[in-house]
Write an enzyme that holds these catalytic residues in place. Structure first.
Site, PDB file in Angstrom:
ATOM      1  N   ILE A 158      28.302 -51.640 -26.436  1.00 17.69           N
ATOM      2  CA  ILE A 158      26.980 -51.148 -26.356  1.00 17.69           C
ATOM      3  C   ILE A 158      26.448 -49.982 -27.219  1.00 17.69           C
ATOM      4  CG2 ILE A 158      25.356 -49.996 -24.419  1.00 17.69           C
ATOM      5  CD1 ILE A 158      27.419 -51.329 -22.210  1.00 17.69           C
ATOM      6  N   ASP A 177      34.312 -41.134 -30.729  1.00 17.69           N
ATOM      7  CA  ASP A 177      35.051 -42.139 -29.928  1.00 17.69           C
ATOM      8  C   ASP A 177      36.564 -41.796 -30.143  1.00 17.69           C
ATOM      9  OD1 ASP A 177      35.736 -43.911 -28.029  1.00 17.69           O
ATOM     10  OD2 ASP A 177      34.045 -45.458 -28.715  1.00 17.69           O
ATOM     11  N   SER A 236      24.900 -44.937 -18.861  1.00 23.69           N
ATOM     12  CA  SER A 236      26.333 -45.440 -18.869  1.00 23.69           C
ATOM     13  C   SER A 236      26.567 -44.771 -17.481  1.00 23.69           C
ATOM     14  CB  SER A 236      27.262 -44.484 -20.176  1.00 23.69           C
ATOM     15  OG  SER A 236      28.647 -45.185 -19.700  1.00 23.69           O
ATOM     16  N   ARG A 237      27.047 -43.676 -16.880  1.00 24.11           N
ATOM     17  CA  ARG A 237      27.489 -43.292 -15.736  1.00 24.11           C
ATOM     18  C   ARG A 237      26.935 -41.844 -15.410  1.00 24.11           C
ATOM     19  NH1 ARG A 237      28.075 -47.842 -15.039  1.00 24.11           N
ATOM     20  NH2 ARG A 237      29.454 -49.156 -14.398  1.00 24.11           N
ATOM     21  N   ASP A 261      19.138 -43.130 -16.824  1.00 26.54           N
ATOM     22  CA  ASP A 261      19.394 -44.422 -15.869  1.00 26.54           C
ATOM     23  C   ASP A 261      20.257 -44.339 -14.630  1.00 26.54           C
ATOM     24  OD1 ASP A 261      18.224 -47.116 -15.210  1.00 26.54           O
ATOM     25  OD2 ASP A 261      20.045 -47.847 -15.788  1.00 26.54           O
ATOM     26  N   GLU A 266      24.019 -40.981  -7.321  1.00 28.01           N
ATOM     27  CA  GLU A 266      22.960 -42.052  -7.095  1.00 28.01           C
ATOM     28  C   GLU A 266      23.551 -42.865  -5.863  1.00 28.01           C
ATOM     29  OE1 GLU A 266      24.215 -45.732  -9.822  1.00 28.01           O
ATOM     30  OE2 GLU A 266      23.622 -43.688 -11.038  1.00 28.01           O
ATOM     31  N   HIS A 298      19.215 -47.055 -12.416  1.00 33.64           N
ATOM     32  CA  HIS A 298      20.579 -47.858 -12.783  1.00 33.64           C
ATOM     33  C   HIS A 298      19.995 -49.282 -13.105  1.00 33.64           C
ATOM     34  CE1 HIS A 298      25.200 -47.827 -12.521  1.00 33.64           C
ATOM     35  NE2 HIS A 298      24.695 -48.585 -13.351  1.00 33.64           N
TER      36      HIS A 298
END
Length: 337
Positions: A158, A177, A236-237, A261, A266, A298
């Protein structure tokens, strides 16, 4: 055999049923439920060997024990993330747990850019104004993205798709990363320490999984390093961002825009209609008051392509379970206990 699926969305159900019909041809029946699986609803799973879970279900030790007691042997999660599942307890109970390790990365990457562009160009405010026939441009000024710096936190499938779009805009690329992605290096991405990325990026987008080491990755320190006019996007989260620290940053008048998002609390809110209720989550309500913050529920993954792939992979996981096969999608299986 009847297989029960929890947290099934209206637009998801036809794709899930189509995948079932094509693979099982009536050998298994699918029962789709809109309710989420948790301690209150777990009795409805009794007698079902196979349960299909969603990312907003609560599969903690209590729920897993109830599932196992009721005869469940396979939990097939219809998502890539699985931070809602207590894998240690699942292993102790001898359950098989599988997930969807891959689906269209473009769905999430494109939506992350949708959020970035919307907050940069003040599209929500502009749309609300024009619906009321207010055609002024006051307060709607954005910025060109060409020549500016995109910071990509997490450069897997992604993140790499997000970086390719950024490259198409003519942006400088910074990445962070645990391992460098050759595809991103080919785009000219420079991998740098996280602190430098936060300090130099005009746009920061998050594409890492939620793990203990990434929880609140964007905390007060990280936000303090960001430019006052930077844009932050999280598709993502929710737990990657410290909401309290973000609220303090916004109250201080910093950050040009924020696109979320996902939200760390949530569960029990997203995917449900709460429009007739009082919003008791004060932090979420406060976020909504900032006109430079755009929150969606989401939906980044929610394209026909991605949801179709999720349904097909879920069915494949069920087939593998009955055939006693394993795959990269299996997180826990009895023989590893």
């Amino acid at each position: 055999m009847e297989i029960v699926a929890y947290g099934v969305l209206a637009d998801e159900e036809p794709l899930l049923r189509d995948a079932f019909d094509k693979s099982f041809a009536g050998r298994h029946e699918l029962r789709c439920l809109g309710l989420f699986l948790d301690a209150d609803t777990v009795p409805t799973a009794a007698g079902h060997e196979v349960v299909l879970s969603s990312v907003n279900d609560t599969l903690d030790a209590e729920v897993l024990r109830s599932l196992a007691k009721g005869g469940t042997r396979l939990i097939a999660q219809r998502s890539t993330g699985y931070n809602n599942i207590d894998l240690t307890t699942a292993r102790e109970l001898g359950l098989t747990v599988a997930r969807v390790s891959y689906y269209s990365p473009y769905s999430v990457a494109e939506f992350a850019w949708t959020l970035a562009l919307a907050v940069n160009r003040r599209l929500v405010r502009a749309a609300h104004r024009t619906r009321e026939f207010d055609f002024r441009l006051d307060g709607l000024m954005g910025r060109d993205l060409r020549g500016r710096t995109a910071g990509v936190i997490g450069t897997g499938k992604i993140g790499a798709a997000f970086a390719r779009i950024a490259h198409g805009f003519g942006m400088r690329l910074l990445g962070w990363d645990v391992a460098e992605n050759p595809d991103c290096l080919a785009l000219g991405m420079e991998y740098v320490p996280r602190e430098r990325l936060f300090a130099e990026a005009d746009l920061v987008s998050l594409h890492v999984p939620l793990l203990p080491e990434t929880h609140h990755l964007v905390d007060a320190e990280a936000l303090g390093l960001m430019k006052d006019d930077a844009i932050l996007v999280n598709s993502s989260r929710g737990g990657l961002v410290d909401t309290d620290a973000l609220l303090e940053t916004l109250r201080a008048g910093r950050l040009s825009g924020v696109g979320l998002d996902v939200y760390e609390e949530e569960a029990g809110v997203f995917f449900l209609d709460r429009s007739l209720e009082v919003m008791t989550d004060e932090r979420l309500a406060r976020l909504m008051t900032f006109n430079n913050v755009l929150i969606t529920s989401h939906q980044a993954y929610f394209t026909r392509d991605a949801v179709g792939q999720i349904a097909q992979t879920t069915v494949a996981n069920i087939e593998d379970y009955f055939a006693k096969r394993s795959s990269d999608n299996v997180l826990v299986r009895p023989e590893t206990s």
